[in-house]
Write a protein that holds these residues in place. Structure first.
Motif, PDB file in Angstrom:
ATOM      1  N   LEU A 113       0.848  -1.187   0.000  1.00 42.79           N
ATOM      2  CA  LEU A 113       0.000   0.000   0.000  1.00 42.79           C
ATOM      3  C   LEU A 113       0.885   1.238   0.000  1.00 42.79           C
ATOM      4  N   ARG A 114       0.302   2.369  -0.323  1.00 49.71           N
ATOM      5  CA  ARG A 114       1.089   3.599  -0.396  1.00 49.71           C
ATOM      6  C   ARG A 114       0.749   4.551   0.737  1.00 49.71           C
ATOM      7  N   GLY A 115       1.727   5.318   1.101  1.00 47.78           N
ATOM      8  CA  GLY A 115       1.569   6.454   1.998  1.00 47.78           C
ATOM      9  C   GLY A 115       0.877   6.169   3.313  1.00 47.78           C
ATOM     10  N   ARG A 116      -0.080   7.034   3.624  1.00 49.81           N
ATOM     11  CA  ARG A 116      -0.754   7.003   4.903  1.00 49.81           C
ATOM     12  C   ARG A 116      -1.535   5.719   5.104  1.00 49.81           C
ATOM     13  N   ALA A 131      -6.912   6.243  16.609  1.00 53.68           N
ATOM     14  CA  ALA A 131      -6.843   7.534  17.303  1.00 53.68           C
ATOM     15  C   ALA A 131      -5.415   7.840  17.755  1.00 53.68           C
ATOM     16  N   GLU A 132      -4.717   6.843  18.268  1.00 52.97           N
ATOM     17  CA  GLU A 132      -3.333   7.035  18.693  1.00 52.97           C
ATOM     18  C   GLU A 132      -2.442   7.325  17.491  1.00 52.97           C
ATOM     19  N   PHE A 133      -2.689   6.626  16.377  1.00 46.11           N
ATOM     20  CA  PHE A 133      -1.954   6.885  15.136  1.00 46.11           C
ATOM     21  C   PHE A 133      -2.147   8.340  14.724  1.00 46.11           C
ATOM     22  N   ALA A 144      -7.235   9.798   9.736  1.00 49.76           N
ATOM     23  CA  ALA A 144      -6.646   8.484  10.010  1.00 49.76           C
ATOM     24  C   ALA A 144      -7.661   7.375   9.765  1.00 49.76           C
ATOM     25  N   GLU A 145      -8.916   7.586  10.191  1.00 50.29           N
ATOM     26  CA  GLU A 145      -9.952   6.575   9.959  1.00 50.29           C
ATOM     27  C   GLU A 145     -10.199   6.378   8.467  1.00 50.29           C
TER      28      GLU A 145
END
Length: 164
Positions: A113-116, A131-133, A144-145
């Motif tokens: 996968l790429r990036g974020r 949430a911690e990420f 993030a979600e």
């Protein structure tokens, strides 16, 4: 990380033993209690606008909330294990081997996968919550979600393309 300009590390550390006694009664192991207290101390140090007169109350509140989070996570895992174990026959050795191999394959796909999306999927694989990420990467929880949801969808697509 530098402590707040309003107080020094010495003032923060003075609360450590009290917090360990407080948290130790609420968590199962000394190791968990020390981790909780360390996290509370770090949060106080990172808080730039914390009033030095409220330092003890802030640390107590954060430590208690971290204990609650710990127990909520344990309860979630317990419910998850009960749901997955309910109605399931004892696992055969072949199934365990296949599951382990599928997990390795899926982790390899996650690295593609790429990036974020890759970052958040791998963080979840390491046990870090979305949430911690978001907090660690200084992005919104919604961002993030979204990355996690897109990453999971891409992994599902890869899986169905390979299997079907």
């Amino acid at each position: 990380m530098q402590p707040s300009e309003n107080f020094s590390w010495c003032e923060v550390i003075q609360h450590r033993e009290r917090l360990i006694r407080l948290v130790r009664r609420r968590l199962p192991t000394l190791h968990d209690a020390e981790d909780c207290v360390q996290e509370a101390l770090l949060r106080a140090a990172a808080h730039r606008d914390l009033d030095p007169d409220r330092l003890g109350a802030f640390l107590t509140s954060v430590a208690i909330r971290l204990c609650v989070d710990y127990h909520r996570d344990r309860e979630r895992w317990t419910r998850l294990l009960q749901r997955t174990a309910a109605g399931r026959e004892p696992e055969m050795v072949e199934e365990a081997v296949c599951d382990r191999e599928f997990g390795r394959w899926l982790l390899g796909q996650a690295h593609q996968l790429r990036g974020r999306e890759r970052q958040v999927i791998l963080a979840r694989a390491d046990g870090i919550s979305v949430a911690e990420f978001a907090r660690i990467n200084q992005i919104s929880v919604k961002a993030a979600e979204g990355a996690f949801t897109r990453g999971r969808a891409r992994l599902r697509h890869m899986c169905s393309k390979t299997l079907g």
